[in-house]
Design an enzyme around this catalytic site. Structure first.
Site, PDB file in Angstrom:
ATOM      1  N   THR B 148       0.876  -1.181   0.000  1.00 38.24           N
ATOM      2  CA  THR B 148       0.000   0.000   0.000  1.00 38.24           C
ATOM      3  C   THR B 148       0.916   1.235   0.000  1.00 38.24           C
ATOM      4  OG1 THR B 148      -0.264  -0.258   2.387  1.00 38.24           O
ATOM      5  CG2 THR B 148      -2.001  -1.133   0.987  1.00 38.24           C
ATOM      6  N   LYS B 174       3.598  -7.073   4.005  1.00 36.98           N
ATOM      7  CA  LYS B 174       3.434  -5.670   3.640  1.00 36.98           C
ATOM      8  C   LYS B 174       3.040  -4.904   4.895  1.00 36.98           C
ATOM      9  CE  LYS B 174      -0.046  -3.662   3.051  1.00 36.98           C
ATOM     10  NZ  LYS B 174      -0.998  -2.880   3.955  1.00 36.98           N
ATOM     11  N   THR B 185      -2.924  -1.889   7.456  1.00 42.06           N
ATOM     12  CA  THR B 185      -2.585  -3.212   7.873  1.00 42.06           C
ATOM     13  C   THR B 185      -1.236  -3.799   7.544  1.00 42.06           C
ATOM     14  OG1 THR B 185      -4.843  -3.734   7.591  1.00 42.06           O
ATOM     15  CG2 THR B 185      -3.351  -5.575   7.700  1.00 42.06           C
ATOM     16  N   GLU B 269       6.112   4.562   7.554  1.00 41.28           N
ATOM     17  CA  GLU B 269       5.711   5.765   6.821  1.00 41.28           C
ATOM     18  C   GLU B 269       6.461   7.012   7.265  1.00 41.28           C
ATOM     19  OE1 GLU B 269       1.562   6.096   7.278  1.00 41.28           O
ATOM     20  OE2 GLU B 269       1.139   4.568   5.774  1.00 41.28           O
ATOM     21  N   THR B 397     -10.562  11.331   0.603  1.00 46.22           N
ATOM     22  CA  THR B 397     -11.379  12.264  -0.182  1.00 46.22           C
ATOM     23  C   THR B 397     -10.664  12.736  -1.426  1.00 46.22           C
ATOM     24  OG1 THR B 397     -10.524  14.066   1.143  1.00 46.22           O
ATOM     25  CG2 THR B 397     -12.612  13.100   1.789  1.00 46.22           C
TER      26      THR B 397
END
Lengths: 397, 397
Positions: B148, B174, B185, B269, B397
Site C-alpha cells: 500500500t 506488507k 494493515t 511511513e 477524499t
C-alpha cells in the site's frame, strides 16, 4: 481581557533566568493574604516531578498561603537534590511573605532531568515577594510567565451569587501538550474567596478535574508534573461548606476547570482543529472514557482530522482496540452531524460535503454511540499537524 | 534481489482495479500445488475485517491450498455483505485451482468501510489462476501487488539443513503503518515445504509472531486486518513435527518473522530512524512489553528522535505511565550507548555528541534497565516526522 482576582489574592511575576533567552518572565507567585483551605490533584505518572511530591504531601491543608510556579525547568527526574530545591522554593516564598514554607505549594514546568538554577530562583522569589499586587495587570503577567509553548495566557473567572453573599472563583492554567517540548505539563491554580474546608475543596476539585483536565488529550503523553491546586481564603465570608452553597460552589469550580481545560485544547501545539468526542451508550462512564481516549490518542484519527478527511474507519477501528468489549453492530458514528456508520453498516454519504465541513470548521464533533447502556463521556482533543512535529522535534539541544 | 519459493508453491499478481488509478497490481495469489498444514495469527481488534473473520475460522487446518490477497480495500466495517464477499474471493480461487473454497485463506488491505468491487475481483482471480508460476519474478510481482504505502517489497527466505534433508521457509509481508492511510494493515504469508501439522505450525507461528510482528509499532493504531498465515505443504518430505527438527524449524520460522517485521519498521511511513528498544530487568516479559510499547507509542519520544534530540526525560516519563509499578531510583537509561540516567539520577553527558550520534545514525538504540527481575523485551519502532503527517492527513477524499 482582564480577569479579576478574588478578594485577598495577589500575584507577581519576574524573570528568574530559568527560561532560555533574556527578558522572559518565568516565575510567578499566587498568594493569599489570609490562610486558605487548599486541595490539589496531581499527575498519576509514577515518574513525577519533585514539586509534585512536595506539594502532594502538603494537601489537603487548612493553612495554605499560596503557590509558586517556575517555567523552563520541570525539576523532574532530579533525585534528592530536586526535592531539596522544591522545598527551598517554598521556604523562600514563606520568608518573603512571612509564613512557614510548608504553607506554600510548588509547581515547575519545563525540561525534564535538569537541576534547577536554585540560587537564581530563590533570588527571584525575593524580588517577586516585593511586587505582589491584586491588579489584573499583575495577574495577566503571572499567567503569561507560566506559559511554555502556549500561545496565549489562560484565565477564567466566575462570580457566584449566593444567599450569604457573593464569592469569586478565578483560575489560571498553562499547557499546550501533555508534555510540551523541552518544557512540560498542564498546571492550574484556582483561587476563591469562598469559605470552605480542605475536605470539601478536595471533593469539589477531584470531581471538577475528572470531567475537565482529565478529559483532554493533546498527545497522550502523561506529564510528570500535571498539577491543579485550589485555594479558598474565605475572605468573602460566604460559607460554601454545606447545603445549596456547597453544591453551587462545586458546580462553579467545575465550570472554571472545564473552561480552562478547553482553553488548553484550543491552544494545543500546532493544532488546526478543536475536537469534541462524545461517546454514549456504554456500560459505564469508565468504558466510554476508554473509547474516547483511544480515539483521541490515535495518530491516524488526528491526522485525518488535520487533513479534513472523513476517514471514519480510523475512528471505529480505534474504538475496537480500546479494551472495551463491543461488536461492530453495536456501534454507530456521526461526524459533524453527518451519519457515517450505523449499527455496523457503512452509510452512503457525500464525502466532498463531509470534507468541506471538516475543513471549514475549526470545531469537529465526533459522536460515537453504542447500545450497551447509559455510560457516557465528553472528551476533547486536537488534531496532529506537521507543526506539532516541528515544535516537538528539536528542543533540548 | 530474488527470493526463491519453497517447493510446490506458485504465485500470481494481476490488476483487479481495486487500487485507484490504472496499471496497478492489486491482487495476489499464493498457492501450493499440494494441500498444506496451515496456521494463522490475526488482529485482536474487536472491529476486524471480514477476511479476518473468514480466515480465522478456517485455521488451524490440514488441507489449505493457499492465500488470496487484495490491496486497496480492507473489506472492514462492511457488515454481512463483507463476509459474503470474502467468502466469494476464496470460492473463486477454489474454482480456479480446483479445491473447496474453504481451503483458501483471504486477506484484504486498504480503506475501511467500503464494499469491495467483488465482480472485478472475482474476474481478476480467474485471470490470476491462469498465471500461477513458481518463478522469483512472479513472486516479486506478488510481493509488490500487496503493497500500500510500502516503498519496497518485503521478502525473506531461509534454507534449513536437517538430518532428513533440506527445507525452505519463505515469507512475504506488507505494512508501513499499523493502519496506513486509506489502506490498512500488516499482512504476512510464510510458505514452507517442510512437513508439519496444523498444531505444530500454530505453536511455532504464535511464538514467532509474539516476538516479531507483535513487537513492532509505527503509530500504535491497531489494524482491523492484521494477519499472518503460515503454510507448510510437506513437499520436501522432511518431517518437522518433532525432535530437533521441530525446534530448528520453529527457530527458522521465528527468524523469518523477525526479519519481515523489521523490514516493516525500516519502511515505516515517513520515518527517518529505525529504533530498537530494549527493556530489561522487569518482573516479567509482559511488564517489559508494556513499558517498551508505551515508549514506542509516545509522540513526544518519536518526535525527539526525529529531531535527533537526546531529550531522555520523555523516555523515562513514558515508562512512568506504562501501568507498571516502578520507582525512579529503579530506572536507568542509555541511548546509543550513552548513559543518560542512572538509578533515578540524571547524568552529565555531552548533549552535542549525543545529538550528533542520533542525527548521523539511522539506527537508534534505547536501552532502559530496571531492577525488578529478569523479564525483558526487544521492541522496534520508527520516529514521527512531518512526512508521516503529510502521508496520513489526506487520503480518502
Amino acid at each position: 481581557m482582564t480577569t479579576p482576582l478574588p478578594a485577598g489574592f495577589q500575584t507577581a511575576a519576574v524573570e528568574a533566568g530559568v527560561k532560555p533567552g533574556t527578558s522572559r518572565l518565568d516565575l510567578a507567585l499566587f498568594i493569599s493574604e489570609a490562610p486558605c483551605a487548599a486541595a490539589g490533584v496531581f499527575t498519576t505518572n509514577l515518574v513525577c516531578g519533585a514539586p509534585v511530591k512536595v506539594s502532594r504531601e502538603r494537601l489537603p491543608r487548612g493553612t495554605a498561603r499560596g503557590v509558586v510556579i517556575n517555567a523552563g525547568n520541570a525539576n523532574a527526574c532530579t533525585g534528592e537534590q530536586g526535592i531539596r530545591d522544591a522545598q527551598a522554593m517554598a521556604t523562600a516564598v514563606g520568608q518573603a511573605i512571612g509564613c512557614p514554607g510548608e504553607d506554600i505549594l510548588v509547581c515547575s514546568t519545563g525540561v525534564i532531568g535538569r537541576l534547577l538554577p536554585i540560587e537564581k530562583i530563590v533570588t527571584a522569589i525575593g524580588v517577586a515577594g516585593e511586587q505582589l499586587s491584586p491588579t489584573t495587570e499583575s495577574f495577566d503577567k503571572a499567567a503569561r510567565s507560566i506559559m511554555t509553548t502556549d500561545t496565549f495566557p489562560k484565565q477564567v473567572t466566575r462570580e457566584l451569587h449566593l444567599a450569604g453573599g457573593s464569592v469569586r472563583i478565578t483560575g489560571v492554567c498553562k499547557g499546550a501538550a501533555m508534555i510540551a517540548p523541552n518544557m512540560a505539563t498542564m498546571l492550574g491554580v484556582i483561587m476563591t474567596d469562598a469559605k470552605s474546608s480542605p475536605e470539601v475543596l478536595q471533593e469539589a476539585l477531584s470531581a471538577a478535574v475528572a470531567d475537565s483536565f482529565n478529559c483532554i488529550s493533546v498527545d497522550g503523553h502523561e506529564s510528570t508534573s500535571d498539577s491543579v491546586i485550589l485555594l479558598a481564603n474565605g475572605l468573602s465570608h460566604v460559607d460554601c461548606t454545606g447545603g445549596e452553597a456547597k453544591v453551587l460552589f462545586a458546580k462553579a469550580v467545575a465550570d472554571v476547570a472545564m473552561e480552562l481545560a478547553q482553553l488548553i485544547i484550543k491552544d494545543a501545539e500546532g493544532a488546526s482543529h478543536f475536537v469534541t468526542i462524545d461517546v454514549t451508550g456504554c456500560r459505564s462512564r469508565e468504558e466510554a472514557f476508554k473509547i474516547a481516549k483511544t480515539v483521541a490518542d490515535s495518530a491516524l484519527v488526528k491526522t485525518a482530522i488535520c487533513g479534513a478527511d472523513p476517514n471514519w474507519g480510523r475512528i471505529v477501528s480505534a474504538a475496537g482496540y480500546a479494551g472495551v468489549p463491543l461488536k461492530e453492530e453495536e456501534v454507530s458514528l456521526w461526524v459533524n452531524g453527518i451519519a457515517l456508520y450505523e449499527s455496523g453498516v457503512p452509510l452512503a454519504f457525500d464525502a466532498a460535503a463531509a470534507s468541506k465541513s471538516m475543513r471549514e470548521n475549526r470545531d469537529i464533533h465526533i459522536d460515537l454511540r453504542l447500545t450497551h447502556g447509559n455510560g457516557s463521556i465528553r472528551f476533547w482533543t486536537s488534531d496532529l499537524t506537521k507543526e506539532y512535529v516541528a515544535l516537538n522535534a528539536d528542543y533540548t539541544t
